[in-house]
Design a protein around this motif. Structure first.
Motif, PDB file in Angstrom:
ATOM      1  N   ARG A  22     -35.116  42.369 -11.257  1.00  0.00           N
ATOM      2  CA  ARG A  22     -34.460  43.683 -11.346  1.00  0.00           C
ATOM      3  C   ARG A  22     -35.369  44.754 -11.949  1.00  0.00           C
ATOM      4  O   ARG A  22     -34.904  45.806 -12.369  1.00  0.00           O
ATOM      5  CB  ARG A  22     -33.186  43.593 -12.198  1.00  0.00           C
ATOM      6  CG  ARG A  22     -32.197  42.491 -11.865  1.00  0.00           C
ATOM      7  CD  ARG A  22     -31.323  42.696 -10.653  1.00  0.00           C
ATOM      8  NE  ARG A  22     -30.559  43.898 -10.551  1.00  0.00           N
ATOM      9  CZ  ARG A  22     -29.273  44.037 -10.865  1.00  0.00           C
ATOM     10  NH1 ARG A  22     -28.595  43.037 -11.379  1.00  0.00           N
ATOM     11  NH2 ARG A  22     -28.658  45.179 -10.662  1.00  0.00           N
ATOM     12  N   GLN A  23     -36.682  44.527 -11.969  1.00  0.00           N
ATOM     13  CA  GLN A  23     -37.615  45.459 -12.585  1.00  0.00           C
ATOM     14  C   GLN A  23     -37.536  46.854 -11.969  1.00  0.00           C
ATOM     15  O   GLN A  23     -37.489  47.848 -12.688  1.00  0.00           O
ATOM     16  CB  GLN A  23     -39.059  44.939 -12.528  1.00  0.00           C
ATOM     17  CG  GLN A  23     -39.344  43.789 -13.449  1.00  0.00           C
ATOM     18  CD  GLN A  23     -39.042  42.437 -12.834  1.00  0.00           C
ATOM     19  OE1 GLN A  23     -38.387  42.324 -11.798  1.00  0.00           O
ATOM     20  NE2 GLN A  23     -39.526  41.382 -13.471  1.00  0.00           N
ATOM     21  N   SER A  24     -37.541  46.951 -10.660  1.00  0.00           N
ATOM     22  CA  SER A  24     -37.516  48.260  -9.999  1.00  0.00           C
ATOM     23  C   SER A  24     -36.220  49.004 -10.296  1.00  0.00           C
ATOM     24  O   SER A  24     -36.234  50.202 -10.581  1.00  0.00           O
ATOM     25  CB  SER A  24     -37.689  48.117  -8.494  1.00  0.00           C
ATOM     26  OG  SER A  24     -38.981  47.671  -8.196  1.00  0.00           O
TER      27      SER A  24
ATOM     28  N   GLU B 132     -24.444  50.638 -19.560  1.00  0.00           N
ATOM     29  CA  GLU B 132     -24.934  51.023 -18.237  1.00  0.00           C
ATOM     30  C   GLU B 132     -26.207  50.285 -17.835  1.00  0.00           C
ATOM     31  O   GLU B 132     -26.552  50.215 -16.670  1.00  0.00           O
ATOM     32  CB  GLU B 132     -25.163  52.531 -18.170  1.00  0.00           C
ATOM     33  CG  GLU B 132     -26.255  52.999 -19.123  1.00  0.00           C
ATOM     34  CD  GLU B 132     -26.003  54.387 -19.679  1.00  0.00           C
ATOM     35  OE1 GLU B 132     -26.828  55.269 -19.416  1.00  0.00           O
ATOM     36  OE2 GLU B 132     -24.996  54.542 -20.368  1.00  0.00           O
ATOM     37  N   LEU B 133     -26.924  49.706 -18.810  1.00  0.00           N
ATOM     38  CA  LEU B 133     -28.150  48.952 -18.519  1.00  0.00           C
ATOM     39  C   LEU B 133     -27.975  47.451 -18.724  1.00  0.00           C
ATOM     40  O   LEU B 133     -28.906  46.690 -18.502  1.00  0.00           O
ATOM     41  CB  LEU B 133     -29.299  49.443 -19.412  1.00  0.00           C
ATOM     42  CG  LEU B 133     -29.787  50.865 -19.193  1.00  0.00           C
ATOM     43  CD1 LEU B 133     -30.852  51.213 -20.233  1.00  0.00           C
ATOM     44  CD2 LEU B 133     -30.334  51.043 -17.794  1.00  0.00           C
ATOM     45  N   SER B 134     -26.795  47.026 -19.126  1.00  0.00           N
ATOM     46  CA  SER B 134     -26.600  45.629 -19.535  1.00  0.00           C
ATOM     47  C   SER B 134     -26.888  44.611 -18.434  1.00  0.00           C
ATOM     48  O   SER B 134     -27.257  43.480 -18.730  1.00  0.00           O
ATOM     49  CB  SER B 134     -25.192  45.420 -20.084  1.00  0.00           C
ATOM     50  OG  SER B 134     -24.230  45.660 -19.075  1.00  0.00           O
ATOM     51  N   GLU B 135     -26.739  44.989 -17.173  1.00  0.00           N
ATOM     52  CA  GLU B 135     -27.034  44.051 -16.082  1.00  0.00           C
ATOM     53  C   GLU B 135     -28.500  44.111 -15.653  1.00  0.00           C
ATOM     54  O   GLU B 135     -28.951  43.275 -14.887  1.00  0.00           O
ATOM     55  CB  GLU B 135     -26.139  44.340 -14.885  1.00  0.00           C
ATOM     56  CG  GLU B 135     -24.674  44.040 -15.161  1.00  0.00           C
ATOM     57  CD  GLU B 135     -23.808  44.258 -13.931  1.00  0.00           C
ATOM     58  OE1 GLU B 135     -24.347  44.338 -12.816  1.00  0.00           O
ATOM     59  OE2 GLU B 135     -22.582  44.346 -14.116  1.00  0.00           O
ATOM     60  N   LEU B 136     -29.236  45.115 -16.162  1.00  0.00           N
ATOM     61  CA  LEU B 136     -30.622  45.303 -15.747  1.00  0.00           C
ATOM     62  C   LEU B 136     -31.634  44.978 -16.831  1.00  0.00           C
ATOM     63  O   LEU B 136     -32.753  44.583 -16.528  1.00  0.00           O
ATOM     64  CB  LEU B 136     -30.840  46.763 -15.308  1.00  0.00           C
ATOM     65  CG  LEU B 136     -29.988  47.275 -14.153  1.00  0.00           C
ATOM     66  CD1 LEU B 136     -30.203  48.764 -13.958  1.00  0.00           C
ATOM     67  CD2 LEU B 136     -30.319  46.511 -12.883  1.00  0.00           C
TER      68      LEU B 136
ATOM     69  N   ILE C 205     -41.553  46.275 -18.298  1.00  0.00           N
ATOM     70  CA  ILE C 205     -41.679  47.675 -17.905  1.00  0.00           C
ATOM     71  C   ILE C 205     -42.152  48.452 -19.121  1.00  0.00           C
ATOM     72  O   ILE C 205     -41.477  48.467 -20.155  1.00  0.00           O
ATOM     73  CB  ILE C 205     -40.329  48.229 -17.417  1.00  0.00           C
ATOM     74  CG1 ILE C 205     -39.790  47.376 -16.277  1.00  0.00           C
ATOM     75  CG2 ILE C 205     -40.465  49.687 -16.998  1.00  0.00           C
ATOM     76  CD1 ILE C 205     -38.323  47.593 -15.993  1.00  0.00           C
ATOM     77  N   SER C 206     -43.316  49.071 -19.018  1.00  0.00           N
ATOM     78  CA  SER C 206     -43.843  49.885 -20.111  1.00  0.00           C
ATOM     79  C   SER C 206     -43.228  51.279 -19.999  1.00  0.00           C
ATOM     80  O   SER C 206     -43.320  51.906 -18.942  1.00  0.00           O
ATOM     81  CB  SER C 206     -45.364  49.998 -20.034  1.00  0.00           C
ATOM     82  OG  SER C 206     -45.959  48.727 -20.108  1.00  0.00           O
TER      83      SER C 206
END
Length: 82
Positions: free
Chosen positions: A18-20, A63-67, A40-41
């Motif tokens: 899921r980096q992108s 909002e970022l918990s799955e990523l 991810i820097s």
């Protein structure tokens, strides 16, 4: 915690594959994405970090918990004179 002026830099650990998506979400939140690899820097003003993750305790917002799995701040380099 790496800081330059009022900017903080860190390595964000994304969920596998899921980096992108994580980089895109971080960019929308105001982070400058410096590199996408195993981690991810990113860099952003302290205010962006405070709004998105809270400081000094860093918590991944809903909002970022799955990523995003975690955020890793690097300390200043340990320089030794030769």
């Amino acid at each position: 915690m790496a800081a330059e002026g009022d900017f903080l830099s860190a390595e964000v650990e994304a969920a596998p594959g899921r980096q992108s998506q994580a980089a895109t979400a971080l960019s929308r939140l105001g982070f400058k994405v410096l590199h996408i690899g195993t981690t991810i820097s990113v860099s952003a003003p302290r205010q962006v970090w405070e709004q998105a993750f809270g400081l000094p305790q860093t918590e991944v917002p809903g909002e970022l918990s799955e990523l995003v799995i975690g955020v890793h701040f690097q300390g200043p380099p340990d320089l030794h004179a030769l």
